[in-house]
Scaffold this active site. Structure first.
Site, mmCIF file in Angstrom:
data_model
loop_
_atom_site.group_PDB
_atom_site.id
_atom_site.type_symbol
_atom_site.label_atom_id
_atom_site.label_comp_id
_atom_site.label_asym_id
_atom_site.label_seq_id
_atom_site.Cartn_x
_atom_site.Cartn_y
_atom_site.Cartn_z
ATOM 1 N N GLU A 48 0.830 -1.201 0.000
ATOM 2 C CA GLU A 48 0.000 0.000 0.000
ATOM 3 C C GLU A 48 0.870 1.259 0.000
ATOM 4 O OE1 GLU A 48 -3.564 1.935 2.818
ATOM 5 O OE2 GLU A 48 -2.110 0.530 3.663
ATOM 6 N N LYS A 75 -10.381 2.923 -1.409
ATOM 7 C CA LYS A 75 -10.466 2.226 -0.120
ATOM 8 C C LYS A 75 -11.760 2.575 0.604
ATOM 9 C CE LYS A 75 -7.513 1.589 3.992
ATOM 10 N NZ LYS A 75 -6.168 1.934 4.515
ATOM 11 N N CYS A 127 -5.627 -2.595 2.776
ATOM 12 C CA CYS A 127 -5.254 -2.585 4.191
ATOM 13 C C CYS A 127 -6.456 -2.765 5.124
ATOM 14 C CB CYS A 127 -4.457 -1.329 4.514
ATOM 15 S SG CYS A 127 -3.438 -1.490 6.025
#
Length: 288
Positions: free
Chosen positions: A42, A115, A152
């Site tokens: 990431e 995200k 993540c």
């Protein structure tokens, strides 16, 4: 069809050019070893800047169009014939996102995922920088299979993994930046971090791979431990807490599809009973 996935693990400093060059080199190494899909960590262009709230860090963000790092990995994907999901800090008008561009093996950018789950806590002040993603969960049909990617914090949510598999994902990938907790040096999340994703592999009968960074950045030490697990949750490849390099695993997509059907998890689902998942607190849904 068999697909070989490689996860990249490396330290990442403050120089964008050096970081990009390092990751490009690892992609070349992975492709030379037979990888078809190569996953970098990431936000690999720089250090993990979300440790504090600092408005100067917004200068790191760039739009998708004309993004030099995406262009560099697109060219490399085309040259090597590999799929590369590229994590980056996206600026879109006045909004900022933690995003990923999916690059197919011919260099085509298939689309962008933003995200969905944004953490906020000591050392992980992401809500200061990123809006929650508005793309929904994405699955892309690439040359080497249908790939879903969470970023993540997304990796802790079973709903995210299940949604991607329902959308047709045959591989789940998670680029990551996770390590020590500055407010509690005794807290080590490495094992539950791996277990959460391995649980997604088992309950969805799907291979899961995660790529993390390593090294000390300020008060945080990123614990690596990047891995590839198969549909049983068995670890097929793993890097240590401080090992730089790539780890590869090969998965039989067609065989896994057959096993997913045989286990019956998707046959026996009861979405008519899952309405509580559409609430924030488990209570009745408010009238519209």
């Amino acid at each position: 069809m068999k697909t070989t996935v490689a996860v990249i693990q490396c330290p990442l400093g403050d120089g964008i050019d050096a970081n990009v060059a390092r990751v490009l080199g690892h992609v070349r190494d992975a492709a030379a070893r037979g990888a078809n899909v190569v996953l970098p960590p990431e936000l690999f262009e720089g250090p993990y800047f979300c440790t504090v709230e600092d408005d100067r860090e917004f200068a790191r963000a760039m739009p998708v169009e004309g993004h030099p790092t995406i262009a560099a990995f697109s060219a490399l994907a085309r040259e090597l014939g590999v799929v590369i999901p590229v994590s980056f800090f996206e600026r879109s008008g006045p909004a900022y996102y933690n995003s990923l561009a999916m690059i197919d093996a011919d260099g085509t950018v298939l689309g962008v995922y933003r995200k969905s789950h944004i953490p906020d806590g000591p050392g992980y002040e992401e809500k200061f920088y990123f809006r929650p993603g508005d793309t929904g969960f994405r699955v892309w049909q690439t040359r080497f299979g249908a790939i879903g990617v969470g970023i993540c914090w997304d990796q802790w949510y079973p709903e995210c993994a299940r949604a991607m598999v329902l959308a047709g994902a045959e591989l789940l990938l998670y680029p990551t930046a996770i390590g020590s907790e500055p407010h509690d040096p005794s807290l080590d999340t490495r094992d539950p971090w791996q277990r959460a994703m391995i649980g997604h592999a088992v309950s969805n009968i799907i291979p899961v791979c995660a790529a993390n960074r390593i090294g000390l950045e300020g008060a945080q030490r990123f614990y690596g431990s990047s891995f590839c697990a198969d549909h049983r949750g068995d670890m097929r490849a793993e890097l240590s807490r401080d090992e730089e390099g790539v780890a590869l695993a090969t998965f039989d997509i067609a065989d896994t599809r057959r096993l997913r059907a045989a286990w019956g998890f998707f046959r026996d689902r009861r979405p008519d009973l899952y309405g509580v998942l559409l609430t924030g607190d488990g209570g009745p849904r408010p009238p519209r």
